[in-house]
Design a protein around this motif. Structure first.
Motif, PDB file in Angstrom:
ATOM      1  N   ALA A  28       0.844  -1.194   0.000  1.00  0.00           N
ATOM      2  CA  ALA A  28       0.000   0.000   0.000  1.00  0.00           C
ATOM      3  C   ALA A  28       0.879   1.244   0.000  1.00  0.00           C
ATOM      4  O   ALA A  28       1.927   1.283   0.655  1.00  0.00           O
ATOM      5  CB  ALA A  28      -0.932   0.007   1.207  1.00  0.00           C
ATOM      6  N   LEU A  29       0.440   2.253  -0.726  1.00  0.00           N
ATOM      7  CA  LEU A  29       1.125   3.538  -0.813  1.00  0.00           C
ATOM      8  C   LEU A  29       0.198   4.614  -0.268  1.00  0.00           C
ATOM      9  O   LEU A  29      -0.981   4.673  -0.635  1.00  0.00           O
ATOM     10  CB  LEU A  29       1.470   3.842  -2.277  1.00  0.00           C
ATOM     11  N   ILE A  30       0.726   5.497   0.611  1.00  0.00           N
ATOM     12  CA  ILE A  30      -0.081   6.526   1.258  1.00  0.00           C
ATOM     13  C   ILE A  30       0.443   7.906   0.866  1.00  0.00           C
ATOM     14  O   ILE A  30       1.644   8.180   0.997  1.00  0.00           O
ATOM     15  CB  ILE A  30      -0.044   6.400   2.797  1.00  0.00           C
ATOM     16  N   THR A 101      -1.655  -8.093  -3.761  1.00  0.00           N
ATOM     17  CA  THR A 101      -2.577  -7.013  -4.082  1.00  0.00           C
ATOM     18  C   THR A 101      -1.885  -5.684  -3.828  1.00  0.00           C
ATOM     19  O   THR A 101      -0.901  -5.616  -3.080  1.00  0.00           O
ATOM     20  CB  THR A 101      -3.880  -7.121  -3.255  1.00  0.00           C
ATOM     21  N   CYS A 102      -2.399  -4.634  -4.451  1.00  0.00           N
ATOM     22  CA  CYS A 102      -1.774  -3.315  -4.344  1.00  0.00           C
ATOM     23  C   CYS A 102      -2.864  -2.273  -4.124  1.00  0.00           C
ATOM     24  O   CYS A 102      -3.832  -2.197  -4.886  1.00  0.00           O
ATOM     25  CB  CYS A 102      -1.001  -3.020  -5.632  1.00  0.00           C
ATOM     26  N   TRP A 103      -2.714  -1.471  -3.063  1.00  0.00           N
ATOM     27  CA  TRP A 103      -3.692  -0.442  -2.705  1.00  0.00           C
ATOM     28  C   TRP A 103      -3.019   0.918  -2.656  1.00  0.00           C
ATOM     29  O   TRP A 103      -1.806   1.025  -2.495  1.00  0.00           O
ATOM     30  CB  TRP A 103      -4.295  -0.743  -1.337  1.00  0.00           C
ATOM     31  N   ILE A 104      -3.856   1.956  -2.755  1.00  0.00           N
ATOM     32  CA  ILE A 104      -3.365   3.324  -2.601  1.00  0.00           C
ATOM     33  C   ILE A 104      -4.356   4.103  -1.740  1.00  0.00           C
ATOM     34  O   ILE A 104      -5.561   3.847  -1.774  1.00  0.00           O
ATOM     35  CB  ILE A 104      -3.168   4.006  -3.975  1.00  0.00           C
ATOM     36  N   ALA A 105      -3.821   5.029  -0.947  1.00  0.00           N
ATOM     37  CA  ALA A 105      -4.662   5.891  -0.125  1.00  0.00           C
ATOM     38  C   ALA A 105      -4.096   7.298  -0.178  1.00  0.00           C
ATOM     39  O   ALA A 105      -2.879   7.493  -0.288  1.00  0.00           O
ATOM     40  CB  ALA A 105      -4.711   5.390   1.319  1.00  0.00           C
ATOM     41  N   GLY A 106      -4.969   8.281  -0.114  1.00  0.00           N
ATOM     42  CA  GLY A 106      -4.518   9.665  -0.133  1.00  0.00           C
ATOM     43  C   GLY A 106      -5.411  10.533   0.719  1.00  0.00           C
ATOM     44  O   GLY A 106      -6.578  10.208   0.972  1.00  0.00           O
ATOM     45  N   VAL A 107      -4.847  11.657   1.168  1.00  0.00           N
ATOM     46  CA  VAL A 107      -5.564  12.587   2.025  1.00  0.00           C
ATOM     47  C   VAL A 107      -5.618  13.947   1.334  1.00  0.00           C
ATOM     48  O   VAL A 107      -4.578  14.514   0.984  1.00  0.00           O
ATOM     49  CB  VAL A 107      -4.873  12.718   3.398  1.00  0.00           C
ATOM     50  N   SER A 108      -6.836  14.470   1.110  1.00  0.00           N
ATOM     51  CA  SER A 108      -7.060  15.777   0.495  1.00  0.00           C
ATOM     52  C   SER A 108      -6.315  15.871  -0.845  1.00  0.00           C
ATOM     53  O   SER A 108      -6.580  15.077  -1.745  1.00  0.00           O
ATOM     54  CB  SER A 108      -6.643  16.876   1.477  1.00  0.00           C
ATOM     55  N   PHE A 109      -5.390  16.805  -1.004  1.00  0.00           N
ATOM     56  CA  PHE A 109      -4.611  16.911  -2.243  1.00  0.00           C
ATOM     57  C   PHE A 109      -4.005  15.558  -2.622  1.00  0.00           C
ATOM     58  O   PHE A 109      -3.975  15.184  -3.802  1.00  0.00           O
ATOM     59  CB  PHE A 109      -3.506  17.955  -2.050  1.00  0.00           C
ATOM     60  N   GLY A 110      -3.528  14.820  -1.629  1.00  0.00           N
ATOM     61  CA  GLY A 110      -2.949  13.507  -1.887  1.00  0.00           C
ATOM     62  C   GLY A 110      -3.952  12.534  -2.480  1.00  0.00           C
ATOM     63  O   GLY A 110      -3.575  11.626  -3.238  1.00  0.00           O
ATOM     64  N   SER A 111      -5.237  12.700  -2.161  1.00  0.00           N
ATOM     65  CA  SER A 111      -6.237  11.814  -2.743  1.00  0.00           C
ATOM     66  C   SER A 111      -6.453  12.124  -4.224  1.00  0.00           C
ATOM     67  O   SER A 111      -6.732  11.227  -5.015  1.00  0.00           O
ATOM     68  CB  SER A 111      -7.559  11.922  -1.974  1.00  0.00           C
ATOM     69  N   TRP A 112      -6.324  13.394  -4.588  1.00  0.00           N
ATOM     70  CA  TRP A 112      -6.416  13.771  -6.006  1.00  0.00           C
ATOM     71  C   TRP A 112      -5.277  13.149  -6.805  1.00  0.00           C
ATOM     72  O   TRP A 112      -5.480  12.601  -7.892  1.00  0.00           O
ATOM     73  CB  TRP A 112      -6.395  15.296  -6.113  1.00  0.00           C
ATOM     74  N   ILE A 113      -4.075  13.201  -6.239  1.00  0.00           N
ATOM     75  CA  ILE A 113      -2.931  12.566  -6.897  1.00  0.00           C
ATOM     76  C   ILE A 113      -3.124  11.048  -6.940  1.00  0.00           C
ATOM     77  O   ILE A 113      -2.861  10.398  -7.966  1.00  0.00           O
ATOM     78  CB  ILE A 113      -1.622  12.918  -6.160  1.00  0.00           C
ATOM     79  N   ALA A 114      -3.599  10.483  -5.833  1.00  0.00           N
ATOM     80  CA  ALA A 114      -3.793   9.030  -5.759  1.00  0.00           C
ATOM     81  C   ALA A 114      -4.769   8.540  -6.825  1.00  0.00           C
ATOM     82  O   ALA A 114      -4.546   7.510  -7.466  1.00  0.00           O
ATOM     83  CB  ALA A 114      -4.293   8.637  -4.370  1.00  0.00           C
TER      84      ALA A 114
END
Length: 222
Positions: A28-30, A101-114
């Protein structure tokens, strides 16, 4: 939790990495919030998401976008940060070539990039998008959204109102079998200050549903 330095497109990328031993370890990438408004990989939401995946046996990476902390380069308002995230994902996958498996998570601006990276990398099977800035950035590239995931925001978010996030979820076109869930955290603002337990209850419930309930390890020191 080892500190690692990744060779990025703008120079060194400062990161923290937890490696889970064993075959077929999931990854997972955050991604953190906006660099110009104090966002770093040590943001509390990023921190809690990181450990939510670690407790479930994932190898997990969080990092500072260019120009943040000891990451080199200058803020690029999107394209450069997306390149940083793609490089970080490449690094994570290189160390976990047999990931189940591969997951991604982002917060605010990071979610847009994610979500942009999600569109470019078909191996990303799930996502968690916290406080996605649906009223501030263009999400029309999600056409259709290729993976199932969760979008969650604070019920008292004045930066990105719930109506904006709900509208984004309602507008998303999905492929067959893809489900985008939306949840709100009561009494929480954009930064989920003082409401981390409520956020993680939502996140843990969703991850348990997607990944299956497993005995979770307790958090370790950062």
């Amino acid at each position: 939790m080892p500190e690692v330095n990744i060779n990025g497109p703008a120079g060194r990328i400062e990161a923290r990495y937890h490696h889970e031993r064993g075959p077929n370890t999931p990854v997972a990438l955050i991604l953190h919030p906006h660099p110009q408004f104090g966002g770093t990989m040590n943001n509390q939401v990023v921190y809690h998401l990181y450990y939510a995946f670690q407790r479930r046996g994932f190898s997990v990476l969080r990092f500072n976008f260019r120009g943040v902390g000891r990451s080199e380069g200058l803020f690029d308002n999107g394209p450069g940060e997306l390149a940083d995230a793609a490089t970080a994902l490449d690094w994570l996958q290189a160390y976990n070539a047999d990931a189940s498996t591969c997951w991604i998570a982002g917060v605010s601006f990071g979610s847009w990039i994610a979500m942009q990276l999600l569109m470019r990398r078909p191996e990303l099977e799930g996502f968690i998008s916290v406080a996605p800035p649906a009223n501030l950035y263009d999400f029309t590239f999600l056409a259709p959204c290729p993976s199932s995931g969760l979008m969650v925001n604070g019920a008292k978010d004045r930066v990105v109102p719930t109506e904006s996030v709900r509208g984004l979820v309602d507008r998303l076109k999905t492929q067959k079998g893809i489900v985008i869930e939306h949840a709100t955290v009561p009494d929480a603002n954009h930064f989920l200050e003082g409401r981390m337990d409520g956020l993680m209850e939502v996140v843990d419930t969703y991850l348990d549903k997607r990944l299956g309930k497993k005995k979770r390890r307790k958090d370790t020191a950062a």
